[in-house]
Design an enzyme around this catalytic site. Structure first.
Site, mmCIF file in Angstrom:
data_model
loop_
_atom_site.group_PDB
_atom_site.id
_atom_site.type_symbol
_atom_site.label_atom_id
_atom_site.label_comp_id
_atom_site.label_asym_id
_atom_site.label_seq_id
_atom_site.Cartn_x
_atom_site.Cartn_y
_atom_site.Cartn_z
ATOM 1 N N GLU A 1 0.975 -1.087 0.082
ATOM 2 C CA GLU A 1 0.145 0.081 -0.046
ATOM 3 C C GLU A 1 0.963 1.227 0.097
ATOM 4 O OE1 GLU A 1 -1.014 3.047 1.245
ATOM 5 O OE2 GLU A 1 -2.161 2.373 2.882
ATOM 6 N N GLU B 1 4.971 10.972 -0.063
ATOM 7 C CA GLU B 1 5.909 10.010 0.491
ATOM 8 C C GLU B 1 7.161 9.108 -0.065
ATOM 9 O OE1 GLU B 1 3.307 7.730 3.285
ATOM 10 O OE2 GLU B 1 2.687 9.501 4.320
#
EC number: 2.1.1.319
Length: 524
Positions: free
Chosen positions: A255, A264
């Site tokens: 994920e 990120e």
């Protein structure tokens, strides 16, 4: 690309010049450059084809620098070498053609990458002592906060309680049991280990749950508490860039999505795992991602953003004039992408999307993402910026399942994201909007967003081209404004039609069009 399977690879050079002695090989005696693996050492050896003379570089301490299309400098550092008789030196190497030089450079990178594994002999799950690729591109402070955040159970709980997210992953795995049954699976960034356990439930032969944060210890505890699954799951604490695995994977599951899909920068780790551990023709869950974009109109949001800076318009704040900082504060608020759930009726044009194929995308292609924008307005109004969301595809052998974060769909912990322009653009129904969404990765594990939107000429004479209005902004995806309010209720009358309407021009008088535009500009 996998490490070279052969033990030796040879190239013919036009010449080699030793920088320590300024001696060069003669053109009548070509120089051979040979990559080879001798015991635990992977080396690059230069030798004249008709001479016994030659010298070797240990690839673990060697670097290659490009001087031109056909000329390179190869240097080695004795402090990083394992050979006792080696010493610091450098050579200039020349090739006869660009094809040969490119093939040499590609081979150099692969053999050098392979040399780290050959020399370290890492047990399963052990981290290499050398500086990892992750550490090279991510600043330590960002990495520390990142792994600290995901090492806490309360944040894992927040993700587990996103039932749209967790339920979709569960369904994607269970509906495609044939992809997991009897297969080796690697869970990239395993977190609590929930996806690893889904894979085991689907019949995986073995799952390697790789997690770099302290959450790895919690994952071990959780998995051990499910003994029927635990015997087929190994938790490895470390970064994907550093760890070694005893076997190739048939399936990667992860994920890796952040806001705007790429925040990120974990997608880079996902494709590194693909290149390092996935077998040819292996499966990736998820397989493909799409960033969706559409211009929006939201007066409530725009006024809210603009009003935040009004504090700095005070001329007598305890006797101090704050106005010198007003412009900076105003710019600062509009540099924050807005994260919230919004009413899809705020969109003023049908959305477009940009595809990111995780099975094909190279790590370096995530460093800069450039998306040309083109929309046709469905309604008249002020465009306040660009709304974005994403979806991902789990391309299973049995079922293809999409997971979406779109406005109007069940809300996830990602919500949606909006880039707000400090200078809105007025558009008419049928008018074309063009622009550019340019994302540039930075070392704080996020992206700088550069957005430009322009309204093209409209009505008679539009085919001659030209731009009426342009507005742009620069935002930091690392510093969003989390606006977690419920979507505003807007009148149904604001709902745009399903398809852009054909515009009927009542007058051919260009002066009337110019007057309309002047009035629109006066409202800005």
């Amino acid at each position: 690309m996998e490490a070279p399977s052969t033990k030796q690879q040879e190239f013919t050079l036009a010449s080699v010049t030793d920088l320590s002695s300024s001696s060069s090989s003669s053109s009548s005696s070509p120089v051979k450059a040979t990559f080879s693996c001798v015991g635990e050492v992977t080396e690059l050896r230069f030798q004249e084809s008709e001479s016994a003379h030659g010298f070797s570089f240990d690839l673990r301490s060697t670097q290659l620098f490009k001087l031109g299309p056909l000329q390179f400098v190869c240097v080695t550092d004795s402090s990083g070498s394992v050979k006792e008789d080696s010493f610091s030196r450098g050579v200039v190497i020349k090739f006869s053609d660009e094809k040969e030089s490119k093939e040499f450079c590609d081979s150099f990178e692969e053999w050098r990458k392979d040399s780290v594994g050959k020399g370290s002999s890492l047990p399963n799950g052990e981290v290499s002592e050398s500086k990892s690729k992750f550490d090279d591109k991510i600043e330590p402070a960002s990495a520390k906060m990142y792994f600290h955040y995901y090492g806490q159970l309360l944040h894992q709980q927040n993700m587990l309680q996103d039932y749209v997210r967790t339920g979709t992953y569960h369904a994607a795995v269970m509906e495609n049991r044939s992809d997991f049954a009897g297969r080796v699976v690697v869970d990239v960034g395993a977190g609590s280990g929930i996806l690893s356990m889904f894979a085991a439930l689907a019949g995986a032969k073995h799952v390697y749950a790789v997690e770099a944060s302290e959450m790895a210890d919690y994952a071990r505890k959780l998995i051990a508490g499910n003994p029927l699954l635990a015997e087929r799951i190994t938790v490895i604490k470390g970064k994907i860039e550093d760890i070694e695995l005893p076997e190739k994977a048939d399936v990667l599951i992860s994920e890796p999505m952040g806001t705007l899909l790429v925040n990120e920068r974990m997608l880079e780790t996902y494709v590194i795992a693909r290149d390092r551990f996935l077998s040819p023709n292996g499966k990736m869950f998820p397989t493909v991602g799409r960033i969706h974009m559409a211009p929006f109109s939201d007066e409530f949001l725009f006024v809210e953003m603009a009003n935040k800076a009004l504090f700095w318009q005070q001329q007598n704040y305890y006797g101090v004039d704050l106005t010198p900082l007003y412009a900076s504060a105003h710019q600062g608020y509009f540099s924050q992408p807005v994260v919230d759930a919004f009413d899809p009726r705020l969109l003023v044009a049908p959305p477009m999307f940009h595809v990111i194929d995780f099975t094909q995308m190279k790590e370096e292609q995530f460093y800069e993402i450039d998306v040309p924008l083109k929309f046709t307005a469905s309604v008249c109004g002020r465009v306040h910026g660009l709304a974005c969301w994403f979806d991902v595809l789990f391309d299973g052998s049995t079922v293809q399942r999409w997971f979406t974060t779109a406005p109007g769909a069940p809300t996830t912990h990602w919500y949606q994201i909006r880039c707000v322009l400090s200078q809105p653009i007025h558009v008419m129904a049928g008018q074309e909007l063009t622009g550019r969404l340019h994302l540039v990765a930075h070392s704080a594990q996020s992206y700088t967003i550069n957005l430009t939107l322009s309204a093209k000429m409209w009505g008679p004479g539009a085919n001659q081209g030209g731009i009426l209005q342009t507005s742009s902004c620069k935002l930091d995806l690392k510093e969003p404004y989390y606006r977690m309010s419920q979507p505003q209720v807007y009148p149904v009358a604001q709902e745009p039609p399903a398809q852009p309407q054909d515009i009927q021009i009542q007058s051919d008088d260009l002066e009337e069009i110019e007057l309309l535009q002047q009035n629109a500009n006066a409202q800005l």
